[in-house]
Every structure is written in C-alpha cells, then in structure tokens.
Design a protein around this motif. Structure first.
Motif, PDB file in Angstrom:
ATOM      1  N   GLY A  73       0.848  -1.233   0.087  1.00 58.31           N
ATOM      2  CA  GLY A  73       0.034  -0.095  -0.081  1.00 58.31           C
ATOM      3  C   GLY A  73       0.874   1.214  -0.053  1.00 58.31           C
ATOM      4  O   GLY A  73       0.133   2.357  -0.361  1.00 58.31           O
ATOM      5  N   THR A  74       2.155   1.440   0.603  1.00 56.23           N
ATOM      6  CA  THR A  74       2.690   2.488   0.658  1.00 56.23           C
ATOM      7  C   THR A  74       4.055   2.609   0.321  1.00 56.23           C
ATOM      8  O   THR A  74       4.655   1.469   0.198  1.00 56.23           O
ATOM      9  CB  THR A  74       2.752   2.900   2.125  1.00 56.23           C
ATOM     10  N   PRO A  75       4.820   3.707   0.130  1.00 56.09           N
ATOM     11  CA  PRO A  75       6.148   3.687  -0.233  1.00 56.09           C
ATOM     12  C   PRO A  75       6.939   2.972   0.822  1.00 56.09           C
ATOM     13  O   PRO A  75       8.070   2.269   0.710  1.00 56.09           O
ATOM     14  CB  PRO A  75       6.552   5.166  -0.234  1.00 56.09           C
ATOM     15  N   THR A  76       6.559   3.219   2.214  1.00 50.77           N
ATOM     16  CA  THR A  76       7.244   2.664   3.401  1.00 50.77           C
ATOM     17  C   THR A  76       7.191   1.096   3.105  1.00 50.77           C
ATOM     18  O   THR A  76       8.322   0.204   3.189  1.00 50.77           O
ATOM     19  CB  THR A  76       6.609   2.982   4.744  1.00 50.77           C
ATOM     20  N   GLU A  77       6.190   0.573   2.671  1.00 50.39           N
ATOM     21  CA  GLU A  77       6.003  -0.911   2.570  1.00 50.39           C
ATOM     22  C   GLU A  77       6.578  -1.359   1.559  1.00 50.39           C
ATOM     23  O   GLU A  77       7.401  -2.596   1.427  1.00 50.39           O
ATOM     24  CB  GLU A  77       4.390  -1.364   2.465  1.00 50.39           C
ATOM     25  N   ILE A  78       6.690  -0.900   0.288  1.00 52.11           N
ATOM     26  CA  ILE A  78       7.486  -1.280  -0.971  1.00 52.11           C
ATOM     27  C   ILE A  78       9.068  -1.130  -0.624  1.00 52.11           C
ATOM     28  O   ILE A  78       9.612  -1.827  -1.037  1.00 52.11           O
ATOM     29  CB  ILE A  78       6.982  -0.612  -2.100  1.00 52.11           C
ATOM     30  N   SER A  79       9.434  -0.259   0.097  1.00 57.10           N
ATOM     31  CA  SER A  79      10.837  -0.244   0.621  1.00 57.10           C
ATOM     32  C   SER A  79      11.223  -1.524   1.199  1.00 57.10           C
ATOM     33  O   SER A  79      12.226  -1.785   1.310  1.00 57.10           O
ATOM     34  CB  SER A  79      11.253   1.231   1.131  1.00 57.10           C
ATOM     35  N   GLN A  80      10.260  -1.912   2.174  1.00 57.89           N
ATOM     36  CA  GLN A  80      10.739  -2.796   3.007  1.00 57.89           C
ATOM     37  C   GLN A  80      10.651  -4.301   2.320  1.00 57.89           C
ATOM     38  O   GLN A  80      11.521  -5.178   2.406  1.00 57.89           O
ATOM     39  CB  GLN A  80       9.557  -2.916   4.237  1.00 57.89           C
ATOM     40  N   VAL A  81       9.649  -4.307   1.456  1.00 59.56           N
ATOM     41  CA  VAL A  81       9.902  -5.254   0.175  1.00 59.56           C
ATOM     42  C   VAL A  81      11.418  -5.416  -0.527  1.00 59.56           C
ATOM     43  O   VAL A  81      11.676  -6.380  -0.411  1.00 59.56           O
ATOM     44  CB  VAL A  81       8.706  -5.217  -0.634  1.00 59.56           C
ATOM     45  N   ALA A  82      11.639  -4.132  -0.634  1.00 57.48           N
ATOM     46  CA  ALA A  82      12.949  -4.147  -1.412  1.00 57.48           C
ATOM     47  C   ALA A  82      14.080  -4.770  -0.554  1.00 57.48           C
ATOM     48  O   ALA A  82      14.912  -5.287  -1.154  1.00 57.48           O
ATOM     49  CB  ALA A  82      13.208  -2.622  -1.826  1.00 57.48           C
ATOM     50  N   ARG A  83      13.999  -4.473   0.817  1.00 55.68           N
ATOM     51  CA  ARG A  83      14.921  -4.945   1.851  1.00 55.68           C
ATOM     52  C   ARG A  83      14.872  -6.595   1.688  1.00 55.68           C
ATOM     53  O   ARG A  83      16.091  -7.182   1.957  1.00 55.68           O
ATOM     54  CB  ARG A  83      15.089  -4.182   3.023  1.00 55.68           C
ATOM     55  N   LEU A 153      -3.580   2.366   6.200  1.00 59.10           N
ATOM     56  CA  LEU A 153      -2.173   1.502   5.860  1.00 59.10           C
ATOM     57  C   LEU A 153      -1.041   2.154   6.576  1.00 59.10           C
ATOM     58  O   LEU A 153      -0.220   1.365   7.078  1.00 59.10           O
ATOM     59  CB  LEU A 153      -1.813   1.996   4.317  1.00 59.10           C
ATOM     60  N   GLY A 154      -1.258   3.325   7.290  1.00 57.86           N
ATOM     61  CA  GLY A 154      -0.291   3.907   8.134  1.00 57.86           C
ATOM     62  C   GLY A 154      -0.081   3.218   9.549  1.00 57.86           C
ATOM     63  O   GLY A 154       0.983   3.079  10.257  1.00 57.86           O
ATOM     64  N   ALA A 155      -1.351   2.631   9.709  1.00 56.20           N
ATOM     65  CA  ALA A 155      -1.294   2.059  11.127  1.00 56.20           C
ATOM     66  C   ALA A 155      -0.950   0.433  11.047  1.00 56.20           C
ATOM     67  O   ALA A 155      -0.945  -0.226  12.112  1.00 56.20           O
ATOM     68  CB  ALA A 155      -2.779   2.122  11.538  1.00 56.20           C
ATOM     69  N   ARG A 156      -0.921  -0.018  10.048  1.00 58.98           N
ATOM     70  CA  ARG A 156      -0.551  -1.334   9.825  1.00 58.98           C
ATOM     71  C   ARG A 156       1.079  -1.701   9.937  1.00 58.98           C
ATOM     72  O   ARG A 156       1.747  -0.942   9.237  1.00 58.98           O
ATOM     73  CB  ARG A 156      -1.346  -2.353   8.766  1.00 58.98           C
ATOM     74  N   THR A 157       1.301  -3.016  10.096  1.00 58.52           N
ATOM     75  CA  THR A 157       2.612  -3.403  10.088  1.00 58.52           C
ATOM     76  C   THR A 157       2.622  -4.729   9.222  1.00 58.52           C
ATOM     77  O   THR A 157       2.310  -5.740   9.760  1.00 58.52           O
ATOM     78  CB  THR A 157       3.390  -3.705  11.444  1.00 58.52           C
ATOM     79  N   LEU A 158       3.147  -4.802   7.997  1.00 60.77           N
ATOM     80  CA  LEU A 158       3.229  -6.030   7.202  1.00 60.77           C
ATOM     81  C   LEU A 158       4.415  -6.883   7.515  1.00 60.77           C
ATOM     82  O   LEU A 158       4.559  -8.076   7.464  1.00 60.77           O
ATOM     83  CB  LEU A 158       3.272  -5.616   5.759  1.00 60.77           C
ATOM     84  N   PHE A 159       5.573  -6.137   7.814  1.00 62.77           N
ATOM     85  CA  PHE A 159       6.905  -6.770   7.936  1.00 62.77           C
ATOM     86  C   PHE A 159       7.537  -6.422   9.261  1.00 62.77           C
ATOM     87  O   PHE A 159       7.764  -5.246   9.357  1.00 62.77           O
ATOM     88  CB  PHE A 159       7.722  -6.494   6.694  1.00 62.77           C
ATOM     89  N   GLY A 160       7.563  -7.319  10.219  1.00 58.67           N
ATOM     90  CA  GLY A 160       8.059  -7.169  11.612  1.00 58.67           C
ATOM     91  C   GLY A 160       9.462  -6.814  11.648  1.00 58.67           C
ATOM     92  O   GLY A 160      10.525  -7.064  10.703  1.00 58.67           O
ATOM     93  N   PRO A 161       9.991  -6.113  12.765  1.00 59.37           N
ATOM     94  CA  PRO A 161      11.524  -5.674  12.937  1.00 59.37           C
ATOM     95  C   PRO A 161      12.599  -6.842  12.767  1.00 59.37           C
ATOM     96  O   PRO A 161      13.687  -6.583  12.211  1.00 59.37           O
ATOM     97  CB  PRO A 161      11.379  -5.274  14.051  1.00 59.37           C
ATOM     98  N   ASP A 162      12.037  -8.169  13.453  1.00 63.77           N
ATOM     99  CA  ASP A 162      12.922  -9.193  13.190  1.00 63.77           C
ATOM    100  C   ASP A 162      13.128  -9.711  11.812  1.00 63.77           C
ATOM    101  O   ASP A 162      14.549  -9.811  11.579  1.00 63.77           O
ATOM    102  CB  ASP A 162      12.450 -10.399  13.868  1.00 63.77           C
TER     103      ASP A 162
END
Ligand code: OOG
Ligand code: NI
Length: 491
Positions: A73-83, A153-162
């Motif tokens: 949903g968001t730039p933050t989420e896609i940047s996490q996918v990239a990682r 979308l801002g309130a959800r976390t798809l990919f956790g810190p670990d």
C-alpha cells in the motif's frame, strides 16, 4: 566446533521460492494440480524436442522457475519489500503503470524484483511482480478515501522488525548462517500467508466498489501472495490439459498468439479466481464467514527478449489486434493475431536476430559441440556448478551437430537467444482484471497522480534497472568474452 553452513543470496532465494510454493499449495489446492500438469507438459516437451527444448533455459531452471505477485500500500511498505528481496539477490527491474493500461486499469504502479546477472538467473530465476496502491489518484479515490486509506495503511505493520533486521544483515553480509537463514525464511514466508483476522466489511466493500484490487490491498491489515506462477514450455498444451481436467481457465492466453515463428516475450493464462473463505466484521459488530474471489492460478511460457525496436513492433501489432478483434470470438482473434504476426515478425529466429528485433548472445561452441558449462548437472534446488549458463545450448542452426561432425578443433561462435525475464503491462492488467468479479469504477474526467520510474526508485530508495539495458549488457558481455577467447577484436 563444526562451521555452520552459510547460505548465499541465491540459496535464500531458491529456498524462499520453495517455501512459498509449499505454503501456497496448502492454501490453494488447485495450484498443486497446476504444478502437476506443468511438470507433465515440460517432461513431454523435453521428450519430443530434445536439446532444443532447453534453448531458453535448462530444464532444471524451468522446473524450479516461479514468479510471485504481491501487492502493498505505501512507499514505506514497498521499500521494506525491497530490503527483504535484496537479501535474496533480487533487485527492482522495470516500471509498470497499470492505471492506464488500455481499457482495463487498476489503481497501482508496479515493479519486478528479480536477479539481474546471467549466472544468478541460471541458479534460480525467482521473481516477484510487486504492485503498490496509488491512493492519491483522483480517478479512483476521493480525497476523503485517500485520507482514510493513508490512515489505515499507516497503522498496519506488514513486515516485523525481526524480519527486516535479518534482511538487512543478509544484504550487508552477503547471506546468512543456517540458523539465521531458517528464521529469515520462516518470517518472510509467514508475512505472505493469508490472514484469518476478521476484515472490516464496510471498509472492504467501499474500496471494492472502486476496485477489487484496492480492497485486496487497502481493505485488509495484512498482505498475502496473490499468485505463484510456474513456467511451461508449451502453454497451448497446458491450457488444453487443464481444460480436460475440468478446470475453468480464463478464455484466452494473454500475449503473443500461437504461431509458427519464434516465441517472443511472454504468454500467460490462468484459472479463475477461487472462492476462498474470509471472515468479516459487520458494521453492527457481528463476525461472519463469507467468501472472496481474489486469488488465482497463473501459468506462463517465456520467449525471446525483444529489443526496443522489436518491442515497438510488438506494441503496434497488439494495438492493431485489439482494434480489429474487438467483439470477435477467441478463435477469430487467434486467426487475426497470426495474420498480423506474419506481417510483423519473421518466422525464422535468424531473421529476428539479423533484423535487430530480438536479443541474442554470442556463445563459444567448443569442439565437442556443446556450449560451455551446459553439461554440468544441477539438481532441483538449483545447487551445482556456478559457472552454468542459464540460456541453454541454443543456436539457430543446431550447434551440437555443427562442431562434432566437422572434426575441427577451432571453437566457433554461435548466436543464442536471450530469454525474456520481465513482464508485460497489458497482460498484467488483463490478468488482474480477468479475475475480478466487480468492474470497479474509474472517473476518467479526474486527473491522476504523477508516478514514474524515478518516483518508484525514490520510494524504493534504490536504483530501478531498465530491462532493455540489462539485456543489452548481457549481449555486450558475451561479445567481449567471445572476442577475448578467440583473440579477435569484438568489432
Ligand atoms: C499482478 C498481476 C501481474 C503478471 O504475471 O503479469 C502479474 C497481480 O495480480 O498482483 O503477475
Ligand atoms: Ni503473474
């Protein structure tokens, strides 16, 4: 103390593709049928075509080959996918804007994460088509919906810190020791499992009225793999066999028509979205079971990568086909398609190369008539000789016999086709749309939001590779290598 095994990015990638495949097979049993039929098709194709069957990739590669599709949903989420994919040696390639891909459009922009080096592709070519919602596009969403989407979308976390910590570590250290790798793969797979959490029914339905894809992305607090696609060597055969098994396929095979000439780019088809149980929370607070049709089973056949000129010719041909086949039956469309293809593309692969329409590398044919490295076996997991080539032993005139019969010891240079590793926006939009029950609503009178490849690169925080440049680089490297080996000037 024994040294712990260390997994390199390609090993993480191959293991992740297997792990997702196992998970998806449990979630969507028809996918397992699709894999079975794909194996049958490929085995029969290799049996009837011999070495030619592997010209666009070794059978080991093709057997393990999958692409996945995910939606965030968001730039933050896609940047996490990239990682996460960066840890597996998968890099963003290409920009696809599906908001105005012909009449069928969905409110997303996309890229594909995939290996880019030839050897990496040969080890395991796993790629993931990754789409991202554009809530700011007024043709789809009102300002109020955009605000509520951003909030949700801002309130959800798809990919956790670990998971993200392990991804960053893998990328920085070029892989992970076995224990950490196992944890990384477990968390990454889990992140794409279908959630059983109740979905807010009113919110989901509101988004669904705009686009079922928007609801799938922005109406749910988690994400999931949308489909996982095996590759077959004969998609017409696959289509017929699936239909014979009683599985309803979408009416068409997307992409180039079946014809006598070389297969180019990508042909895809799928079976219809499956009704899967989902739990909803109604506005009055009840929790009910309902079903959703969002996920489906796709399958594809890959052909030769086209140059910019070849691609322009393809796009023109498709536009003509669309215009002429509007309202026609599928059979008529096929006939018109073949006629247009005969006018657009040469029937011989040599001509495709000579006319500069397709990408071909220069391969050295040693005196045993085999292209370097192809003889070394690799098992299903993609392990094995790292020097192995991904593109099979091909030339346009059967290299195996050429070297062997002549009895000369001088190496020869032959041309080998480069397989298309990317996607097609039109067929992607078609695949998105053909599986949706709701039409959705788009207000063409409104202005969209500006999104291009630079914007995507910014969101990813990484360079976005241009597919044409990757293919051209592969060709150039092969020229240099061949020239150096022969001791001649590459010109
Ligand atoms: C992605 C559709 C695109 C393909 O193979 O072209 C795609 C999606 O449905 O999320 O996977
Ligand atoms: Ni797909």
């Amino acid at each position: 103390m024994s040294q712990e095994k260390f997994l390199e990015p390609w090993q993480l990638r191959a293991a992740f593709a297997r792990s997702l495949s196992d998970m998806y097979g449990k979630e969507v049993p028809a996918y397992t049928t699709l894999l079975e039929v794909s194996h049958e098709v490929n085995a029969d194709f290799v049996a009837t075509h011999g070495a030619d069957a592997e010209r666009l990739g070794s059978i080991d590669r093709v057997t393990a080959e999958r692409h996945g599709a995910i939606r965030v949903g968001t730039p933050t989420e896609i940047s996490q996918v990239a990682r996460i994919f960066g840890a597996m040696g998968m890099h963003p390639v290409g920009f696809y804007d599906l908001r105005d891909a012909s009449s069928s459009s969905v409110p997303v922009i996309s890229t594909a994460f995939r290996p880019v080096e030839r050897d990496e592709l040969a080890r395991n070519p796993f790629r993931v088509f990754t789409s991202m919602l554009v809530p700011g596009d007024r043709r789809f969403f009102t300002a109020d919906q955009e605000r509520r989407l951003d909030e949700f979308l801002g309130a959800r976390t798809l990919f956790g810190p670990d998971l993200l910590r392990l991804a960053d570590r893998a990328e920085a250290e070029g892989g992970l020791p076995a224990t950490a790798a196992e944890e990384f793969l477990r968390l990454a797979t889990e992140a794409f499992e279908l959630s059983r959490e109740p979905v807010d029914q009113a919110w989901y339905r509101e988004l669904e009225a705009v686009s079922a894809v928007a609801a799938d992305i922005g109406g749910i607090a988690s994400t999931h793999i949308n489909h996982l696609t095996p590759r077959v060597l004969d998609i017409d055969d696959l289509y017929a066999r699936m239909t014979a098994r009683g599985i309803t396929m979408i009416p068409a095979i997307q992409g180039p028509p079946a014809w006598e000439g070389p297969d180019v780019l990508l042909r895809q088809t799928s079976f219809r979205a499956l009704a899967e149980p989902r739990t909803f929370r109604t506005p009055d607070g009840r929790v009910i079971e309902d079903s959703l049709r969002v996920r489906f089973g796709e399958v594809e056949a890959r052909g030769i990568a086209l140059t910019r000129e070849g691609r322009a010719a393809y796009d023109t041909a498709v536009a003509e086909l669309d215009e002429r086949a509007a309202g026609a039956t599928e059979a008529e469309r096929q006939t018109i398609g073949r006629e247009i293809w005969h006018r657009t593309f040469p029937v011989s692969e040599t001509a495709l190369a000579d006319q500069g329409l397709g990408y071909f590398t220069y391969e050295l044919l040693p005196d045993d008539g085999r292209i370097g490295g192809h003889g070394s076996p690799v098992d299903d997991n993609g392990r094995g000789d790292h020097d192995r080539r991904g593109d099979g032993p091909g030339t346009h005139d059967r290299p195996r016999t050429a070297g062997a019969s002549a009895g000369t010891r001088a190496p020869r240079v032959v041309r080998a086709p480069v397989v298309y590793e990317d996607f097609l926006p039109r067929s992607a939009a078609g695949i998105f749309q053909s599986n949706l029950t709701e039409e959705g609503a788009k207000d063409a009178g409104q202005t969209g939001a500006d999104r291009d490849d630079d914007w995507m690169a910014g969101a990813l925080g990484r360079d976005l590779a241009d597919p044409f440049e990757l293919y051209a680089r592969q060709v150039e490297r092969s020229r240099q290598t061949a020239a150096a080996t022969l001791g001649v000037d590459p010109e």
